[in-house]
Design an enzyme around this catalytic site. Structure first.
Site, PDB file in Angstrom:
ATOM      1  N   GLN A 103       0.855  -1.159   0.145  1.00 16.52           N
ATOM      2  CA  GLN A 103      -0.074   0.084   0.094  1.00 16.52           C
ATOM      3  C   GLN A 103       0.908   1.175  -0.192  1.00 16.52           C
ATOM      4  O   GLN A 103       2.007   1.245   0.280  1.00 16.52           O
ATOM      5  CB  GLN A 103      -0.985   0.077   1.160  1.00 16.52           C
ATOM      6  CG  GLN A 103      -0.207  -0.046   2.538  1.00 16.52           C
ATOM      7  CD  GLN A 103      -1.119  -0.035   3.619  1.00 16.52           C
ATOM      8  OE1 GLN A 103      -1.502   0.731   4.386  1.00 16.52           O
ATOM      9  NE2 GLN A 103      -1.785  -1.455   3.983  1.00 16.52           N
ATOM     10  N   HIS A 105       0.145   5.813   0.734  1.00 17.26           N
ATOM     11  CA  HIS A 105      -0.868   6.822   1.247  1.00 17.26           C
ATOM     12  C   HIS A 105      -0.397   8.066   0.236  1.00 17.26           C
ATOM     13  O   HIS A 105       0.496   8.435   0.052  1.00 17.26           O
ATOM     14  CB  HIS A 105      -0.502   7.136   2.492  1.00 17.26           C
ATOM     15  CG  HIS A 105      -0.818   5.889   3.414  1.00 17.26           C
ATOM     16  ND1 HIS A 105      -1.828   5.039   3.419  1.00 17.26           N
ATOM     17  CD2 HIS A 105      -0.004   5.451   4.283  1.00 17.26           C
ATOM     18  CE1 HIS A 105      -1.734   3.936   4.283  1.00 17.26           C
ATOM     19  NE2 HIS A 105      -0.464   4.146   4.778  1.00 17.26           N
ATOM     20  N   GLU A 140       2.418   7.985   8.883  1.00 13.92           N
ATOM     21  CA  GLU A 140       2.209   7.501  10.186  1.00 13.92           C
ATOM     22  C   GLU A 140       3.565   7.049  10.618  1.00 13.92           C
ATOM     23  O   GLU A 140       4.465   6.612  10.024  1.00 13.92           O
ATOM     24  CB  GLU A 140       1.365   6.230   9.640  1.00 13.92           C
ATOM     25  CG  GLU A 140       1.911   5.131   8.563  1.00 13.92           C
ATOM     26  CD  GLU A 140       0.854   4.154   8.026  1.00 13.92           C
ATOM     27  OE1 GLU A 140      -0.218   4.315   8.223  1.00 13.92           O
ATOM     28  OE2 GLU A 140       1.383   3.253   7.497  1.00 13.92           O
ATOM     29  N   HIS A 268       4.816   0.285   1.232  1.00 14.98           N
ATOM     30  CA  HIS A 268       5.030  -0.643   2.614  1.00 14.98           C
ATOM     31  C   HIS A 268       4.060  -1.459   2.824  1.00 14.98           C
ATOM     32  O   HIS A 268       2.707  -1.521   2.086  1.00 14.98           O
ATOM     33  CB  HIS A 268       5.100   0.351   3.764  1.00 14.98           C
ATOM     34  CG  HIS A 268       4.121   0.857   3.969  1.00 14.98           C
ATOM     35  ND1 HIS A 268       3.543   2.501   3.461  1.00 14.98           N
ATOM     36  CD2 HIS A 268       2.877   0.857   4.844  1.00 14.98           C
ATOM     37  CE1 HIS A 268       2.598   2.720   4.000  1.00 14.98           C
ATOM     38  NE2 HIS A 268       2.007   1.718   4.845  1.00 14.98           N
ATOM     39  N   ARG A 287      -4.100   0.208  -2.714  1.00 14.17           N
ATOM     40  CA  ARG A 287      -3.407  -1.073  -2.577  1.00 14.17           C
ATOM     41  C   ARG A 287      -3.151  -1.478  -3.691  1.00 14.17           C
ATOM     42  O   ARG A 287      -3.643  -1.315  -4.843  1.00 14.17           O
ATOM     43  CB  ARG A 287      -4.416  -1.993  -1.844  1.00 14.17           C
ATOM     44  CG  ARG A 287      -4.878  -1.459  -0.510  1.00 14.17           C
ATOM     45  CD  ARG A 287      -5.871  -2.508   0.207  1.00 14.17           C
ATOM     46  NE  ARG A 287      -6.459  -2.122   1.620  1.00 14.17           N
ATOM     47  CZ  ARG A 287      -7.404  -1.018   1.839  1.00 14.17           C
ATOM     48  NH1 ARG A 287      -7.937  -0.653   0.768  1.00 14.17           N
ATOM     49  NH2 ARG A 287      -7.738  -0.653   2.860  1.00 14.17           N
TER      50      ARG A 287
END
Length: 406
Positions: A103, A105, A140, A268, A287
């Site tokens: 995935q 972001h 994150e 990642h 994804r």
């Protein structure tokens, strides 16, 4: 909920994703799970998809996002409210039993535009083919609670060429990669038709599956995770193309207490273990494989940073009070602290915004003015911006704090 309250108990929401374990989070929360249902993530935040609940003195509940919306400046503080207009972070506990999807972001501006575009197209927020759940980016930080394994970014060029050279079935990719053409390499494996994927990966799997079943592969080896991915995700006639990524990305092993930051554009995937995770208040995930969820390769490719990554392991640095460690990142949406409270040694902290305190080990009593709240293992507290909170423990307590940089 009374907005004059400075501290309140907070109850998060469990996400039962199929990749989650069935023991770790229930044990942490003191819940039984006789049917062994997956407890994949425990969310503590104000995201509209699964907002935590504030628990009042009489046991009444109110969703955290609704509470913040009532008086955002008073609860978040003026600085955070002016910058974000909402609680800017989301705190989670994860238990990764099975591998998660490959995935990436999006960046903030891209998320705003794409979220609006899907809304305009009439794609329902809960539609399985929806890519953007909100208008926010999702950098994150994850901190390992156990031995933790993940994939993180493209390998440096020399290391990547060596892996391709040493894996006979992948040597066909060497001329595509050349001196470091990450975009061409990833475009090739991600846009390859399924028959060609099977043609290249089946001989590789035929070679490594027997070694995996014999226990002859180590977790440091890409072959170990490729074999596990085949057992987890592949169906007759369809080998998951995400297996290519295992060889192209860094395989990272974090020990308990070590952390890693994943910014927008960094490919990642989590492989195994338990962690605390803090991120911008978003659920935007694009994804590319190793999942049964929606995959949109063209959309994923728009957001990938096609560059090598040398993984940086983040260690805690001393905080403002005794026993506090801070895990620093380059973003201002969130900051994770770990507070070690020893028996008979009270610690006082000041909430920077609407801060969440989660008791991971032991128990503690939180005091703010005349308010006292007892917290056991797996329980959480929310404090309004500017609130001084004193924690005392009769044993030893480990408390994770979700906040923003001061």
């Amino acid at each position: 909920m009374d907005n004059s309250t400075k501290i309140s108990k907070l109850q998060g929401k469990v996400q039962p994703y199929t990749w989650g374990g069935s023991q770790f989070i229930p044990a942490l929360l003191g819940q039984s799970n006789p049917d062994n249902k997956p407890f994949a993530e425990y969310w503590m935040g104000a995201h509209v998809n699964a907002p935590a609940d504030l628990i009042g003195a009489n046991g009444q509940k109110q969703a955290l996002n609704e509470w913040v919306a009532q008086a955002p400046a008073a609860l978040l503080g003026n600085t955070v409210n002016d910058r974000f207009g909402r609680l800017p972070y989301l705190l989670k506990v994860l238990d990764v039993k099975d591998m998660l999807s490959i995935q990436v972001h999006p960046e903030k501006q891209a998320a705003v535009a794409a979220f609006a575009a899907e809304n305009k197209q009439g794609v329902a927020l809960n539609a399985p083919n929806r890519n953007y759940k909100d208008d926010n980016h999702k950098p994150e930080l994850m901190l390992a609670l156990s031995d933790f394994w993940l994939l993180h970014g493209f390998k440096p060029a020399g290391r990547l060429r060596k892996v391709l050279q040493q894996t006979p079935e992948l040597q066909f990719l060497l001329p595509v990669f050349g001196e470091g053409d990450y975009a061409a390499l990833y475009k090739t494996v991600m846009e390859m038709d399924q028959q060609t994927v099977n043609h290249h990966l089946q001989p590789l799997l035929d070679r490594i599956l027997l070694l995996y079943e014999k226990g002859a592969l180590k977790k440091e080896q890409e072959d170990f995770w490729a074999a596990r991915a085949f057992n987890t995700f592949c169906e007759p006639g369809r080998i998951d193309r995400g297996i290519f990524s295992i060889y192209l990305f860094n395989v990272v092993n974090l020990h308990p207490g070590e952390a890693i930051f994943q910014d927008a554009g960094i490919l990642h995937a989590y492989l195994e273990g338990q962690n605390m995770e803090i991120m911008a208040n978003s659920d935007n995930v694009l994804r590319g494989g190793l999942t049964n969820k929606h995959i949109d390769v063209p959309e994923l490719m728009k957001h990938v940073r096609f560059e090598p990554i040398v993984p940086t392991v983040i260690k805690g640095t001393p905080g403002r009070v005794a026993g506090e460690e801070v895990f620093l990142t380059p973003v201002n949406d969130f900051e994770l602290h770990r507070l070690n409270v020893t028996a008979g040694a009270p610690v006082t902290v000041t909430a920077t915004t609407a801060d969440i305190y989660f008791v991971y080990e032991g128990s503690a009593e939180a005091t703010a003015g005349n308010d006292k709240i007892a917290l056991g293992k797996g329980e959480a507290l929310l404090a309004k911006a500017g609130t001084q909170v004193q924690f005392t423990s009769g044993e030893k307590a480990v408390i994770f704090t979700a906040t923003v940089p001061a």
